[in-house]
Design a protein around this motif. Structure first.
Motif, PDB file in Angstrom:
ATOM      1  N   ARG A  16      32.950 -30.947  -4.900  1.00 44.01           N
ATOM      2  CA  ARG A  16      33.127 -32.253  -4.249  1.00 44.01           C
ATOM      3  C   ARG A  16      32.350 -32.324  -2.942  1.00 44.01           C
ATOM      4  O   ARG A  16      31.805 -33.362  -2.579  1.00 44.01           O
ATOM      5  CB  ARG A  16      34.616 -32.499  -4.010  1.00 44.01           C
ATOM      6  CG  ARG A  16      35.450 -32.530  -5.286  1.00 44.01           C
ATOM      7  CD  ARG A  16      36.917 -32.841  -4.992  1.00 44.01           C
ATOM      8  NE  ARG A  16      37.720 -32.704  -6.190  1.00 44.01           N
ATOM      9  CZ  ARG A  16      38.280 -31.570  -6.584  1.00 44.01           C
ATOM     10  NH1 ARG A  16      38.102 -30.475  -5.865  1.00 44.01           N
ATOM     11  NH2 ARG A  16      39.002 -31.505  -7.684  1.00 44.01           N
ATOM     12  N   ASP A  19      28.798 -33.013  -3.792  1.00 40.28           N
ATOM     13  CA  ASP A  19      28.688 -34.373  -4.324  1.00 40.28           C
ATOM     14  C   ASP A  19      28.608 -35.385  -3.186  1.00 40.28           C
ATOM     15  O   ASP A  19      27.819 -36.337  -3.228  1.00 40.28           O
ATOM     16  CB  ASP A  19      29.888 -34.698  -5.224  1.00 40.28           C
ATOM     17  CG  ASP A  19      29.720 -34.143  -6.630  1.00 40.28           C
ATOM     18  OD1 ASP A  19      28.563 -33.883  -7.022  1.00 40.28           O
ATOM     19  OD2 ASP A  19      30.735 -33.969  -7.325  1.00 40.28           O
ATOM     20  N   GLU A  20      29.432 -35.182  -2.171  1.00 40.31           N
ATOM     21  CA  GLU A  20      29.424 -36.094  -1.028  1.00 40.31           C
ATOM     22  C   GLU A  20      28.089 -36.040  -0.293  1.00 40.31           C
ATOM     23  O   GLU A  20      27.554 -37.071   0.125  1.00 40.31           O
ATOM     24  CB  GLU A  20      30.572 -35.735  -0.079  1.00 40.31           C
ATOM     25  CG  GLU A  20      31.958 -36.017  -0.657  1.00 40.31           C
ATOM     26  CD  GLU A  20      33.073 -35.528   0.275  1.00 40.31           C
ATOM     27  OE1 GLU A  20      32.737 -35.078   1.394  1.00 40.31           O
ATOM     28  OE2 GLU A  20      34.242 -35.606  -0.129  1.00 40.31           O
ATOM     29  N   CYS A  22      25.117 -35.191  -1.528  1.00 39.10           N
ATOM     30  CA  CYS A  22      24.059 -35.793  -2.349  1.00 39.10           C
ATOM     31  C   CYS A  22      24.211 -37.315  -2.413  1.00 39.10           C
ATOM     32  O   CYS A  22      23.217 -38.046  -2.389  1.00 39.10           O
ATOM     33  CB  CYS A  22      24.073 -35.196  -3.751  1.00 39.10           C
ATOM     34  SG  CYS A  22      23.557 -33.457  -3.789  1.00 39.10           S
ATOM     35  N   SER A  23      25.426 -37.793  -2.487  1.00 35.70           N
ATOM     36  CA  SER A  23      25.654 -39.243  -2.509  1.00 35.70           C
ATOM     37  C   SER A  23      25.167 -39.875  -1.206  1.00 35.70           C
ATOM     38  O   SER A  23      24.570 -40.959  -1.203  1.00 35.70           O
ATOM     39  CB  SER A  23      27.141 -39.545  -2.715  1.00 35.70           C
ATOM     40  OG  SER A  23      27.566 -39.095  -3.983  1.00 35.70           O
ATOM     41  N   ALA A  26      21.376 -39.966  -1.152  1.00 32.63           N
ATOM     42  CA  ALA A  26      20.829 -40.957  -2.088  1.00 32.63           C
ATOM     43  C   ALA A  26      20.827 -42.368  -1.517  1.00 32.63           C
ATOM     44  O   ALA A  26      20.139 -43.252  -2.036  1.00 32.63           O
ATOM     45  CB  ALA A  26      21.620 -40.929  -3.393  1.00 32.63           C
ATOM     46  N   THR A  27      21.580 -42.606  -0.452  1.00 29.65           N
ATOM     47  CA  THR A  27      21.605 -43.945   0.164  1.00 29.65           C
ATOM     48  C   THR A  27      20.464 -44.145   1.144  1.00 29.65           C
ATOM     49  O   THR A  27      20.312 -45.231   1.702  1.00 29.65           O
ATOM     50  CB  THR A  27      22.947 -44.161   0.906  1.00 29.65           C
ATOM     51  OG1 THR A  27      23.062 -43.207   1.971  1.00 29.65           O
ATOM     52  CG2 THR A  27      24.123 -44.021  -0.048  1.00 29.65           C
ATOM     53  N   THR A  72      23.749 -33.800 -11.051  1.00 28.75           N
ATOM     54  CA  THR A  72      23.394 -34.413  -9.771  1.00 28.75           C
ATOM     55  C   THR A  72      21.994 -35.002  -9.819  1.00 28.75           C
ATOM     56  O   THR A  72      21.747 -36.116  -9.337  1.00 28.75           O
ATOM     57  CB  THR A  72      23.479 -33.368  -8.642  1.00 28.75           C
ATOM     58  OG1 THR A  72      24.825 -32.907  -8.537  1.00 28.75           O
ATOM     59  CG2 THR A  72      23.040 -33.952  -7.309  1.00 28.75           C
ATOM     60  N   ASP A  75      22.196 -38.173 -11.922  1.00 29.42           N
ATOM     61  CA  ASP A  75      22.927 -39.263 -11.262  1.00 29.42           C
ATOM     62  C   ASP A  75      22.095 -39.928 -10.170  1.00 29.42           C
ATOM     63  O   ASP A  75      22.262 -41.120  -9.886  1.00 29.42           O
ATOM     64  CB  ASP A  75      24.241 -38.752 -10.655  1.00 29.42           C
ATOM     65  CG  ASP A  75      25.264 -38.379 -11.723  1.00 29.42           C
ATOM     66  OD1 ASP A  75      25.054 -38.751 -12.892  1.00 29.42           O
ATOM     67  OD2 ASP A  75      26.254 -37.701 -11.376  1.00 29.42           O
ATOM     68  N   HIS A  76      21.231 -39.154  -9.541  1.00 30.41           N
ATOM     69  CA  HIS A  76      20.451 -39.682  -8.412  1.00 30.41           C
ATOM     70  C   HIS A  76      18.957 -39.670  -8.712  1.00 30.41           C
ATOM     71  O   HIS A  76      18.135 -39.483  -7.824  1.00 30.41           O
ATOM     72  CB  HIS A  76      20.744 -38.863  -7.150  1.00 30.41           C
ATOM     73  CG  HIS A  76      22.196 -38.824  -6.778  1.00 30.41           C
ATOM     74  ND1 HIS A  76      22.888 -39.949  -6.390  1.00 30.41           N
ATOM     75  CD2 HIS A  76      23.085 -37.793  -6.756  1.00 30.41           C
ATOM     76  CE1 HIS A  76      24.150 -39.618  -6.131  1.00 30.41           C
ATOM     77  NE2 HIS A  76      24.297 -38.317  -6.357  1.00 30.41           N
ATOM     78  N   ARG A  79      16.027 -41.031  -6.566  1.00 35.26           N
ATOM     79  CA  ARG A  79      16.504 -41.058  -5.179  1.00 35.26           C
ATOM     80  C   ARG A  79      16.452 -39.650  -4.557  1.00 35.26           C
ATOM     81  O   ARG A  79      16.169 -39.506  -3.377  1.00 35.26           O
ATOM     82  CB  ARG A  79      17.953 -41.579  -5.092  1.00 35.26           C
ATOM     83  CG  ARG A  79      18.175 -42.955  -5.694  1.00 35.26           C
ATOM     84  CD  ARG A  79      17.245 -43.993  -5.111  1.00 35.26           C
ATOM     85  NE  ARG A  79      17.283 -44.022  -3.658  1.00 35.26           N
ATOM     86  CZ  ARG A  79      16.326 -44.558  -2.901  1.00 35.26           C
ATOM     87  NH1 ARG A  79      15.242 -45.067  -3.456  1.00 35.26           N
ATOM     88  NH2 ARG A  79      16.439 -44.556  -1.596  1.00 35.26           N
TER      89      ARG A  79
END
Length: 304
Positions: A16, A19-20, A22-23, A26-27, A72, A75-76, A79
């Motif tokens: 987790r 994941d945070e 990488c998220s 990606a922004t 990962t 998903d991205h 990005r």
């Protein structure tokens, strides 16, 4: 990667957390390149216990980790671009554990050594910068001795040559004799061998004690036989390794050869192999030949 625990712990605890990260990456307004250096070393340590044996728990952790890495990237996509690098290859390590499919998630980029034209140009530029008279004949001799023109080795040869002339008589003109002397007395000296010790240490890390012993014997056999490892020698060592192995199973010599080829020590040559790098061949011979008896000589003495 502080959240990633060693094999024997639970990788999911760090899942987790990453994941945070990488998220968040990606922004970003522009795509992000995320480089993971020495990933093969990390995977190797996750896979194996303190006795260098692959464990079921280690395989599970690596399977989960690399599956997460693949997810990962998917998903991205567009990005985040994941780049994996390391001083050893990932594919041979995964093959040992039966997890080769995970290597397919990456597109390999083979970083080749320089060609001679590039190496000669680099040496000429260095010579101009350091005010060293380095004729074309001397530069070509440096390349001939190195054979495989790894940028670091080319630059280290130049540094040794420059330092030697400054330290001795202060001359700034390099002769062929200077090239030969510096190669033998500096590049292959104790000091030079210390600089190349990482070649041995990473083999031991990836292959474990038995595999390392096998690799050491195969490389030295090649080094003392004009850089060539012949099929007959390979077959002889295959039998020897079955006796030497401390593990329940014989040392997988084909796996050892695969690592040596994949990581740039040896390349196919006829039905056998030969050293890729002239420097590494000469260094290995200087370091190990004294107390080594090639299998060819052992066979000859037994037949006498």
């Amino acid at each position: 990667m502080a959240g990633l625990k060693k094999a024997g712990s639970n990788w999911v605890d760090g899942d987790r957390f990453f994941d945070e990260i990488c998220s968040a990456l990606a922004t970003n307004d522009r795509p992000i390149v995320l480089a993971l250096d020495e990933l093969p070393i990390l995977v190797n340590r996750m896979l194996k216990d303190h006795d260098h044996r692959i464990t079921a728990e280690g395989k599970r952790d690596v399977d989960e980790f690399l599956s997460w890495l693949r997810r990962t990237g998917q998903d991205h996509r567009d990005r985040i671009c994941l780049i994996v690098s390391g001083s050893v290859g990932l594919e041979p390590i995964l093959r040992q554990a039966g997890l080769s499919a995970h290597a397919n998630i990456f597109s390999p980029f083979d970083l080749k050594p320089w060609d001679e034209e590039t190496a000669l140009g680099c040496l000429a530029a260095l010579a101009k910068t350091y005010e060293l008279d380095l004729p074309l004949a001397s530069r070509k001799e440096m390349c001939r001795r190195l054979r495989c023109l790894v940028p670091h080795h080319v630059q280290r040869f130049f540094d040794s040559l420059d330092e030697d002339l400054r330290r001795t008589d202060g001359r700034r003109a390099v002769s062929l004799d200077d090239v030969a002397r510096v190669y033998t007395d500096e590049m292959l000296s104790i000091r030079g061998q210390v600089d190349l010790d990482h070649y041995e240490s990473r083999l031991k890390l990836v292959l474990g004690p038995d595999g390392y012993r096998a690799a050491l014997s195969l490389l030295t056999e090649a080094a003392v036989n004009d850089g060539v490892l012949r099929p007959g020698a390979i077959d002889r060592y295959r039998e020897d390794f079955r006796v030497w192995a401390a593990a329940d199973e014989p040392v997988p010599i084909d796996d050892v050869l695969r690592v040596l080829e994949h990581d740039g020590y040896l390349e196919p040559h006829g039905d056998g192999y030969r050293f890729v790098s002239g420097l590494l061949e000469d260094w290995w011979r200087a370091r190990h030949e004294r107390h080594f008896r090639p299998v060819a000589r052992r066979s000859d003495s037994q037949g006498a």
